[in-house]
Design an enzyme around this catalytic site. Structure first.
Site, PDB file in Angstrom:
ATOM      1  N   ASP A 103      -8.468  46.211  31.833  1.00 49.80           N
ATOM      2  CA  ASP A 103      -9.774  46.827  31.593  1.00 49.80           C
ATOM      3  C   ASP A 103      -9.686  48.286  32.026  1.00 49.80           C
ATOM      4  O   ASP A 103      -9.991  48.637  33.166  1.00 49.80           O
ATOM      5  CB  ASP A 103     -10.860  46.086  32.360  1.00 49.80           C
ATOM      6  CG  ASP A 103     -12.256  46.440  31.876  1.00 49.80           C
ATOM      7  OD1 ASP A 103     -12.376  47.323  31.008  1.00 49.80           O
ATOM      8  OD2 ASP A 103     -13.232  45.834  32.353  1.00 49.80           O
ATOM      9  N   ILE A 104      -9.258  49.143  31.085  1.00 46.28           N
ATOM     10  CA  ILE A 104      -8.996  50.547  31.416  1.00 46.28           C
ATOM     11  C   ILE A 104      -9.970  51.500  30.719  1.00 46.28           C
ATOM     12  O   ILE A 104     -10.106  52.641  31.121  1.00 46.28           O
ATOM     13  CB  ILE A 104      -7.546  50.929  31.074  1.00 46.28           C
ATOM     14  CG1 ILE A 104      -7.285  50.791  29.572  1.00 46.28           C
ATOM     15  CG2 ILE A 104      -6.561  50.071  31.870  1.00 46.28           C
ATOM     16  CD1 ILE A 104      -5.956  51.337  29.108  1.00 46.28           C
ATOM     17  N   LYS A 105     -10.604  51.040  29.636  1.00 52.01           N
ATOM     18  CA  LYS A 105     -11.619  51.811  28.889  1.00 52.01           C
ATOM     19  C   LYS A 105     -11.169  53.250  28.611  1.00 52.01           C
ATOM     20  O   LYS A 105     -11.930  54.196  28.781  1.00 52.01           O
ATOM     21  CB  LYS A 105     -12.954  51.804  29.633  1.00 52.01           C
ATOM     22  CG  LYS A 105     -13.580  50.415  29.764  1.00 52.01           C
ATOM     23  CD  LYS A 105     -14.955  50.484  30.399  1.00 52.01           C
ATOM     24  CE  LYS A 105     -15.603  49.121  30.503  1.00 52.01           C
ATOM     25  NZ  LYS A 105     -14.951  48.264  31.506  1.00 52.01           N
ATOM     26  N   ARG A 106      -9.956  53.404  28.154  1.00 55.85           N
ATOM     27  CA  ARG A 106      -9.451  54.733  27.859  1.00 55.85           C
ATOM     28  C   ARG A 106      -9.953  55.212  26.502  1.00 55.85           C
ATOM     29  O   ARG A 106     -10.177  54.414  25.595  1.00 55.85           O
ATOM     30  CB  ARG A 106      -7.926  54.747  27.875  1.00 55.85           C
ATOM     31  CG  ARG A 106      -7.306  54.422  29.238  1.00 55.85           C
ATOM     32  CD  ARG A 106      -7.687  55.472  30.281  1.00 55.85           C
ATOM     33  NE  ARG A 106      -6.880  55.339  31.479  1.00 55.85           N
ATOM     34  CZ  ARG A 106      -7.309  54.838  32.633  1.00 55.85           C
ATOM     35  NH1 ARG A 106      -8.546  54.414  32.731  1.00 55.85           N
ATOM     36  NH2 ARG A 106      -6.514  54.777  33.679  1.00 55.85           N
TER      37      ARG A 106
END
Length: 331
Positions: A103-106
């Site tokens: 879960d990095i939401k880049r």
């Protein structure tokens, strides 16, 4: 990668992902005491504590679930030591046969997006050798910059047989400030669209999340799996079940990652319309509702010493809740 995730869900009968989002307030005192005794009350000590916390939860739940979702910010706050704990967590989950959703939401463009994709899903070349950085199986991606930000991830997914989940309708209360904004969406019939005044152009006001969902479905055509779902998935919050039902129809080939269950208010009955008639098409995340279950009155009997047993019971209860919701609607 989506095929492997689906097979894991079928095998466990649990369309569940455990969010490994530890904070120090979730870590029992005896875990912190052991970590601090070895590494002191330092960033390294805190990182060791969350690693030990994660490991025990993984050991108690890996046989029940198909996947985990570590949220990188919970590790980054402890600096380099935290990122080491993040990587140790990923590697250990893979040893246990779990699918790892980073879960990095880049979300960026060009070489920056390519670097994010390489760091989390791909490999980087060093001399004549190639090395994986964090090596998750999926990563979450912010689509706000459009195809320039998403396509580099898709390219890496093609090469490495990985996947992504793109933010579409998130579970937080203020998501509607932007995601629910009505936008003019036009279609053209009878002539090519243009500025020459020809053609029959109709416009409708539609929420932005629907337009993003359709774009995600279009991106997904590049990475279709054998079960009819794409490795380009969508994030749609459990706290918005009506929107989830609409998006399920708009994105029939898109697998949906559903956050917001449990502590954020989502329940089993809110989830059923995210799934198809075969109970596939979605995987539901619960984070603190599972990893901090021992702090919940319902699981108080386990106590802090048996925190991971409380987490196991919370997983079992979540599976039951979802099963009963399916039964209630005849799925």
């Amino acid at each position: 990668m989506i095929d492997y995730l689906i097979e894991k869900i079928k095998k466990t009968g649990a369309p569940i992902v455990v969010g490994l989002d530890p904070t120090m307030k979730f870590v029992p005192e005896h875990i912190k005491k052991a970590a601090f005794a070895e590494k002191g009350e330092t960033l390294e000590g805190a990182a060791e504590a969350i690693w030990l916390f994660n490991k025990e939860i993984i050991d108690k739940t890996y046989d029940l679930i198909p996947a985990v979702k570590p949220q990188i910010a919970m590790y980054e706050q402890f600096g380099i030591a935290g990122l080491i704990a993040f990587k140790k967590t990923i590697d250990y989950c893979k040893e246990k046969g779990l699918v790892v959703i980073g879960d990095i939401k880049r979300g960026d463009i060009g070489s920056t997006s390519e670097a994010y994709a390489a760091a989390h899903l791909g490999k980087v070349q060093i001399g004549n050798n190639y090395y994986a950085g964090f090596d998750e199986d999926f990563a979450t991606v912010n689509p706000y910059l459009g195809s320039d930000g998403v396509q580099p991830f898709i390219n890496v997914c093609k090469a490495e047989k990985k996947g992504i989940f793109v933010l579409v309708k998130t579970s937080n209360p203020s998501s509607g400030e932007l995601q629910d904004r009505l936008m003019k969406s036009g279609t053209t019939a009878g002539a090519e669209q243009g500025n020459n005044g020809t053609g029959n152009i109709s416009f409708a006001d539609r929420p932005l999340y629907e337009i993003v969902g359709e774009q995600v479905a279009a991106w997904g055509e590049q990475l279709m799996g054998k079960y009819g779902y794409s490795s380009v998935g969508a994030v749609v919050g459990a706290t918005y079940p009506e929107q989830g039902a609409v998006l399920r129809k708009l994105m029939p080939k898109t697998f949906i990652l559903v956050p917001g269950y449990g502590a954020q208010g989502g329940t089993g009955k809110d989830l059923v319309y995210f799934f198809d008639d075969n109970r596939l098409g979605a995987i539901v995340n619960s984070s603190r509702g599972i990893i901090a279950a021992y702090q919940n009155e319902k699981y108080k009997k386990f106590g802090a010493d048996n925190f991971a047993d409380a987490s196991r019971q919370a997983v079992i209860d979540m599976i039951t809740d979802i099963d009963q919701a399916f039964i209630s609607v005849g799925k």
